[in-house]
Design an enzyme around this catalytic site. Structure first.
Site, short mmCIF file in Angstrom:
data_model
loop_
_atom_site.label_atom_id
_atom_site.label_comp_id
_atom_site.label_asym_id
_atom_site.label_seq_id
_atom_site.Cartn_x
_atom_site.Cartn_y
_atom_site.Cartn_z
N CYS A 103 6.80 9.14 5.58
CA CYS A 103 5.35 9.22 5.56
C CYS A 103 4.79 9.67 6.92
O CYS A 103 4.86 10.83 7.27
CB CYS A 103 4.78 7.87 5.11
SG CYS A 103 3.05 7.90 4.59
N HIS A 197 8.08 6.41 0.61
CA HIS A 197 8.67 5.31 1.37
C HIS A 197 9.92 4.75 0.67
O HIS A 197 9.85 3.72 0.00
CB HIS A 197 7.65 4.18 1.54
CG HIS A 197 6.60 4.44 2.56
ND1 HIS A 197 6.80 4.20 3.91
CD2 HIS A 197 5.34 4.92 2.44
CE1 HIS A 197 5.69 4.51 4.57
NE2 HIS A 197 4.80 4.95 3.71
N GLU A 199 12.16 3.12 1.90
CA GLU A 199 12.50 1.82 2.50
C GLU A 199 11.74 0.66 1.89
O GLU A 199 12.12 -0.50 2.07
CB GLU A 199 12.24 1.86 4.02
CG GLU A 199 10.78 1.77 4.44
CD GLU A 199 10.02 3.07 4.42
OE1 GLU A 199 8.92 3.12 5.00
OE2 GLU A 199 10.50 4.06 3.79
#
Length: 282
Positions: A103, A197, A199
């Protein structure tokens, strides 16, 4: 393996993230990396802070890889916390150390190499980026190895990469962003990044959306903040109990989001390439 996690959040935003999720964004990212490579040593840099001790070129060269987190900042704002991060990314390129970002990380890497970032004319993309589709280059690229022809991923962003710098390629896009994944080669460095994202667990995404309840309602994603709370509770419940097929169906989520090994695939591919020591360095 030694990594530098560059946490792009200002201190107040980091602490809000910790209050809602239990970890700062940098700590959360490091935890994901440690689950992929348990022996990895992760240092965290805080370049948004005025008193941050940022690594020199020699210091950067001691790392096997650099990973950039997201951030609530806007890279087109000419302010010190932004300028420090752009300069740090330029130093990462100069060091030749492989880098990856999610991002904000992609946006900083693009601007540091000569690209541009603007507010998304289509508005906010939040919750999940839908039908991310690899480009022809992306289908053969190691970053997206293992991804299907279209997939969803956690996301929350208002800004997009409007133009990539020279020596960059688009690896994936969707209806909300022309650059959902990219490779950027600049100076001595190679950066792989995504606008989404990988993660984020559903629980971390839920914590972010919970603190955004009022703007999400104001922007029309939900009728009111109470409806946001119900959505957030669904995400937390599903993260804790993957057998809740009713919730997965209700929100249109499949294994690409629900299974950690698949959701984090781009991070895993990046780490594997760094450990392999091949084309990630010029």
């Amino acid at each position: 393996m030694r990594l530098l996690i560059v946490d792009g959040y200002p201190e107040d935003a980091r602490e809000r993230h910790r209050a809602g999720f239990g970890l700062t964004p940098g700590e959360a990212y490091a935890a994901v990396v440690k689950r992929i490579v348990p022996a990895a040593a992760c240092d965290i840099a805080l370049p948004a802070d005025a008193d941050a001790q940022l690594p020199s070129g020699a210091g950067l060269s001691s790392y096997d890889a650099v990973i950039l987190t997201g951030s609530p900042l806007h890279v087109y704002h000419d302010e010190a916390p932004v300028r420090r991060q752009i300069e740090l990314m330029r130093a990462v390129y100069d060091s030749g150390v492989p880098s990856f970002g999610s991002c904000w990380g992609l946006q900083v890497a693009a601007v540091a190499a000569g690209g541009t970032v603007t507010p998304n004319p289509l508005g906010r993309e939040v919750g999940f980026a839908r039908r991310i589709t690899p480009s022809e280059a992306g289908r053969g690229h190691a970053l997206l190895a293992g991804r299907p022809g279209a997939f969803d991923a956690p996301c929350v962003h208002l800004d997009v990469v409007a133009s990539l710098p020279a020596n960059a390629i688009v690896l994936a896009s969707n209806g909300m962003a022309g650059v959902q994944a990219a490779e950027i080669r600049h100076g001595r460095g190679v950066f792989w990044g995504v606008q989404y994202h990988p993660e984020f667990s559903l629980t971390e995404l839920a914590a972010i959306m919970a603190r955004m309840a009022e703007p999400l309602a104001d922007e029309g994603f939900f009728r009111d903040p109470a409806e946001v709370a119900g959505y957030v509770e669904d995400l937390r419940t599903l993260d804790a109990d993957r057998s809740r097929r009713d919730l997965a169906w209700r929100h249109g989520l499949d294994e690409q989001v629900l299974e950690e090994a698949l959701r984090t695939l781009e991070i895993r591919n990046f780490v594997a390439r760094c450990l392999g020591g091949d084309t990630m360095r010029h």
